[in-house]
Design a protein around this motif. Structure first.
Motif, PDB file in Angstrom:
ATOM      1  N   LEU A 207       0.819  -1.199   0.000  1.00 56.13           N
ATOM      2  CA  LEU A 207       0.000   0.000   0.000  1.00 56.13           C
ATOM      3  C   LEU A 207       0.861   1.261   0.000  1.00 56.13           C
ATOM      4  CD1 LEU A 207      -2.812   1.285   0.145  1.00 56.13           C
ATOM      5  CD2 LEU A 207      -2.661   1.080   2.635  1.00 56.13           C
ATOM      6  N   ARG A 208       1.937   1.216   0.785  1.00 54.04           N
ATOM      7  CA  ARG A 208       2.830   2.365   0.820  1.00 54.04           C
ATOM      8  C   ARG A 208       3.485   2.598  -0.538  1.00 54.04           C
ATOM      9  NH1 ARG A 208       5.781   0.475   4.369  1.00 54.04           N
ATOM     10  NH2 ARG A 208       4.476   1.041   6.148  1.00 54.04           N
ATOM     11  N   LEU A 209       3.895   1.492  -1.171  1.00 57.36           N
ATOM     12  CA  LEU A 209       4.514   1.617  -2.491  1.00 57.36           C
ATOM     13  C   LEU A 209       3.520   2.186  -3.513  1.00 57.36           C
ATOM     14  CD1 LEU A 209       6.562  -1.710  -2.622  1.00 57.36           C
ATOM     15  CD2 LEU A 209       7.467   0.609  -2.372  1.00 57.36           C
ATOM     16  N   MET A 210       2.271   1.670  -3.456  1.00 62.50           N
ATOM     17  CA  MET A 210       1.267   2.159  -4.410  1.00 62.50           C
ATOM     18  C   MET A 210       0.941   3.633  -4.166  1.00 62.50           C
ATOM     19  SD  MET A 210      -1.298  -1.079  -4.674  1.00 62.50           S
ATOM     20  CE  MET A 210      -2.291  -0.293  -5.945  1.00 62.50           C
ATOM     21  N   GLN A 211       0.891   4.033  -2.890  1.00 67.34           N
ATOM     22  CA  GLN A 211       0.645   5.445  -2.611  1.00 67.34           C
ATOM     23  C   GLN A 211       1.761   6.325  -3.161  1.00 67.34           C
ATOM     24  OE1 GLN A 211       0.141   5.732   1.581  1.00 67.34           O
ATOM     25  NE2 GLN A 211      -1.966   4.907   1.569  1.00 67.34           N
ATOM     26  N   ASN A 212       2.997   5.853  -2.987  1.00 65.32           N
ATOM     27  CA  ASN A 212       4.119   6.628  -3.540  1.00 65.32           C
ATOM     28  C   ASN A 212       4.031   6.737  -5.059  1.00 65.32           C
ATOM     29  OD1 ASN A 212       5.208   7.023  -0.985  1.00 65.32           O
ATOM     30  ND2 ASN A 212       6.346   5.082  -1.057  1.00 65.32           N
ATOM     31  N   ARG A 213       3.651   5.610  -5.685  1.00 71.98           N
ATOM     32  CA  ARG A 213       3.537   5.639  -7.148  1.00 71.98           C
ATOM     33  C   ARG A 213       2.415   6.577  -7.601  1.00 71.98           C
ATOM     34  NH1 ARG A 213       3.297  -0.397  -9.255  1.00 71.98           N
ATOM     35  NH2 ARG A 213       3.061   0.748 -11.234  1.00 71.98           N
ATOM     36  N   LEU A 214       1.292   6.528  -6.859  1.00 69.72           N
ATOM     37  CA  LEU A 214       0.190   7.425  -7.227  1.00 69.72           C
ATOM     38  C   LEU A 214       0.577   8.881  -7.053  1.00 69.72           C
ATOM     39  CD1 LEU A 214      -2.806   5.504  -5.648  1.00 69.72           C
ATOM     40  CD2 LEU A 214      -2.341   5.788  -8.081  1.00 69.72           C
ATOM     41  N   LYS A 215       1.311   9.192  -5.994  1.00 74.01           N
ATOM     42  CA  LYS A 215       1.753  10.568  -5.810  1.00 74.01           C
ATOM     43  C   LYS A 215       2.661  11.012  -6.945  1.00 74.01           C
ATOM     44  CE  LYS A 215       1.385  10.705  -0.781  1.00 74.01           C
ATOM     45  NZ  LYS A 215       2.144  10.810   0.484  1.00 74.01           N
ATOM     46  N   GLU A 216       3.570  10.108  -7.317  1.00 72.42           N
ATOM     47  CA  GLU A 216       4.452  10.462  -8.442  1.00 72.42           C
ATOM     48  C   GLU A 216       3.659  10.700  -9.729  1.00 72.42           C
ATOM     49  OE1 GLU A 216       7.244   7.332  -8.685  1.00 72.42           O
ATOM     50  OE2 GLU A 216       8.342   7.916  -6.850  1.00 72.42           O
ATOM     51  N   GLU A 217       2.654   9.828  -9.961  1.00 73.78           N
ATOM     52  CA  GLU A 217       1.846  10.002 -11.168  1.00 73.78           C
ATOM     53  C   GLU A 217       1.070  11.325 -11.132  1.00 73.78           C
ATOM     54  OE1 GLU A 217      -0.551   6.576 -11.368  1.00 73.78           O
ATOM     55  OE2 GLU A 217       1.110   5.230 -11.916  1.00 73.78           O
ATOM     56  N   GLU A 218       0.526  11.661  -9.966  1.00 73.60           N
ATOM     57  CA  GLU A 218      -0.195  12.930  -9.855  1.00 73.60           C
ATOM     58  C   GLU A 218       0.713  14.121 -10.133  1.00 73.60           C
ATOM     59  OE1 GLU A 218      -1.901  13.003  -6.049  1.00 73.60           O
ATOM     60  OE2 GLU A 218      -3.453  11.503  -6.504  1.00 73.60           O
ATOM     61  N   GLN A 219       1.938  14.050  -9.545  1.00 67.16           N
ATOM     62  CA  GLN A 219       2.876  15.140  -9.808  1.00 67.16           C
ATOM     63  C   GLN A 219       3.206  15.239 -11.286  1.00 67.16           C
ATOM     64  OE1 GLN A 219       6.216  14.463  -7.284  1.00 67.16           O
ATOM     65  NE2 GLN A 219       5.085  14.917  -5.366  1.00 67.16           N
ATOM     66  N   HIS A 220       3.359  14.053 -11.914  1.00 73.65           N
ATOM     67  CA  HIS A 220       3.655  14.055 -13.352  1.00 73.65           C
ATOM     68  C   HIS A 220       2.501  14.646 -14.153  1.00 73.65           C
ATOM     69  CE1 HIS A 220       5.508  12.762 -17.078  1.00 73.65           C
ATOM     70  NE2 HIS A 220       4.369  12.113 -17.417  1.00 73.65           N
ATOM     71  N   LEU A 221       1.262  14.237 -13.745  1.00 77.75           N
ATOM     72  CA  LEU A 221       0.102  14.792 -14.460  1.00 77.75           C
ATOM     73  C   LEU A 221      -0.007  16.304 -14.272  1.00 77.75           C
ATOM     74  CD1 LEU A 221      -2.559  12.046 -13.635  1.00 77.75           C
ATOM     75  CD2 LEU A 221      -1.524  12.499 -15.866  1.00 77.75           C
ATOM     76  N   LEU A 222       0.251  16.782 -13.044  1.00 79.66           N
ATOM     77  CA  LEU A 222       0.192  18.215 -12.805  1.00 79.66           C
ATOM     78  C   LEU A 222       1.227  18.975 -13.621  1.00 79.66           C
ATOM     79  CD1 LEU A 222      -0.388  18.256  -8.932  1.00 79.66           C
ATOM     80  CD2 LEU A 222      -2.029  18.883 -10.718  1.00 79.66           C
ATOM     81  N   LYS A 223       2.441  18.411 -13.665  1.00 86.13           N
ATOM     82  CA  LYS A 223       3.489  19.051 -14.458  1.00 86.13           C
ATOM     83  C   LYS A 223       3.120  19.099 -15.941  1.00 86.13           C
ATOM     84  CE  LYS A 223       7.343  18.015 -11.395  1.00 86.13           C
ATOM     85  NZ  LYS A 223       8.602  17.274 -11.257  1.00 86.13           N
ATOM     86  N   SER A 224       2.578  17.966 -16.456  1.00 84.74           N
ATOM     87  CA  SER A 224       2.192  17.924 -17.880  1.00 84.74           C
ATOM     88  C   SER A 224       1.039  18.893 -18.148  1.00 84.74           C
ATOM     89  CB  SER A 224       1.806  16.507 -18.265  1.00 84.74           C
ATOM     90  OG  SER A 224       0.699  16.075 -17.498  1.00 84.74           O
TER      91      SER A 224
END
Length: 415
Positions: free
Chosen positions: A291-308
């Motif tokens: 769960l911790r790993l998935m949360q980290n991945r989701l945060k990274e994806e959100e940051q990537h989406l925000l940047k894009s």
């Protein structure tokens, strides 16, 4: 008599140089002639000038010979012999003969040792063994201390001789009084009589004590007989509760066996429960890590989406002059491309929402601002559906997952 005594006696006589050969079987039967010959030879060996009559033919001569030998050994050699055993002239006489032969044999050995010591001293004059003289040195010191103490006491007594001499002469010069002597004799007689009476009383008391002890012994014997009879009767009679005791013992054995079985089962089940809890704990920890790993991945994806999204907004501001219709179309394509990338990055349990229709035509692009606003709202709803579907996980772990933070709302009203 023993075989060892006979063997030692024969060996000692052979070592002393007795001319006749003595066998071990000579003393199985009484042999007075051999005993007399050996005694006479031993006496002559001890002191050659001794005059003892060798006649042993009659009974009186034998008795006189045995007494003379025993008296000689007692006075000269300080050896006490048993005349009765010597007169028996059998194996018991060997023990008495050993007393004399052992003395002569030890003297011969010490003499031989002294000769060897003298020869060794002659050969090596400068050797001196102090260890063998320690005992003699201690004895000499003790004798010296005794001599000094005795001399001191003797000197003190001699110093008192003047006074004692006067008292002694006075007592000797004084005439003896018969009355006093008679009185002292009577006192001594009375003391002796008292002692005799005391001994007689003690003897009478001993007789009484003996009688009392015998009576007590008889009483104890009777009690012992009664107790033995009672014990025999108790051993022969079977107790009334013995059957019940045996049944209870059998039941106890069964209960104990069942207790052992239940105890083993209980321990086994406890072990299984511990193993199960351990595996569940490991699974929980593993799920928490996932769960911790998935949360980290989701945060990274959100940051990537925000940047894009920020990059797209900046591009749209630069190309603002190219037309509102082309901007709307490009924004839709970018949003769809972002949703596809989010779905293609390995997230399980997601659903793709879309239609079988193609992109917008040129006629639709010419529609007014109201149509653009409706399309924007539909695109936002589809994007939210995709993001909601991407957050779905398995039912067993839904209670452990943390909720995904809501993304920032993107609006195209700026166009």
């Amino acid at each position: 008599m023993s075989f060892r005594d006979l063997r030692n006696f024969t060996e000692m006589m052979r070592a002393l140089g007795y001319p006749r050969l003595i066998s071990l079987e000579n003393f199985h039967a009484p042999n007075f002639m051999l005993v007399a010959e050996v005694l006479l030879w031993l006496v002559k060996r001890y002191e050659p000038q001794t005059d003892i009559p060798p006649d042993v033919e009659t009974e009186q001569d034998r008795v006189f010979f045995i007494k003379a030998v025993a008296q000689f050994m007692a006075t000269k050699a300080h050896i006490k012999l048993n005349t009765k055993k010597l007169y028996q002239a059998d194996g018991y006489a060997v023990k008495e003969l050993l007393k004399v032969t052992s003395v002569l044999y030890s003297a011969m050995n010490t003499k031989g040792v002294e000769h060897t010591d003298v020869s060794e001293e002659d050969s090596s004059k400068f050797k001196f063994d102090l260890g063998s003289k320690i005992a003699d040195l201690k004895a000499a010191r003790q004798l010296a201390s005794e001599i000094t103490s005795k001399g001191a006491s003797l000197y003190d007594l001699l110093g008192k001789e003047v006074e004692l001499r006067e008292a002694r002469t006075e007592s000797i010069a004084r005439p003896l009084e018969i009355n006093e002597a008679e009185k002292m004799m009577k006192i001594a007689i009375d003391c002796v009589l008292e002692q005799v009476q005391k001994t007689k009383d003690m003897l009478s008391n001993v007789a009484l004590d003996e009688a009392n002890l015998e009576a007590k012994i008889e009483k104890r014997k009777l009690e012992l007989e009664r107790s033995q009879k009672r014990l025999q009767t108790l051993q022969s009679v079977r107790p009334a509760f013995m059957d019940e005791y045996e049944k209870i013992e059998e039941q106890l054995q069964k209960q104990y066996s069942s207790y052992l079985e239940k105890f083993r089962n209980l321990t086994y089940l406890e072990q299984l429960l511990d193993d199960h809890r351990r595996t569940e704990q490991e699974m929980f920890e593993e799920a928490a890590n996932m769960l911790r790993l998935m949360q980290n991945r989701l945060k990274e994806e959100e940051q990537h989406l925000l940047k894009s999204g920020n990059n797209d907004d900046s591009d749209a501001d630069i190309q603002e002059d190219e037309g509102s219709d082309s901007e709307v179309e490009e924004g839709e394509l970018v949003k769809r491309h972002m949703a596809m990338e989010a779905l293609m990055q390995g997230r399980t349990g997601t659903r793709i929402v879309g239609t079988m229709q193609g992109g917008d035509t040129e006629e639709e692009e010419e529609s007014g601002d109201s149509e653009i606003d409706l399309d924007d709202d539909e695109d936002e709803e589809e994007e939210e559906d995709v993001e909601d579907d991407s957050m779905e996980i398995s039912p067993s772990k839904s209670n452990q997952r943390a909720k995904k933070p809501e993304p920032l709302e993107e609006s195209d009203n700026d166009f």
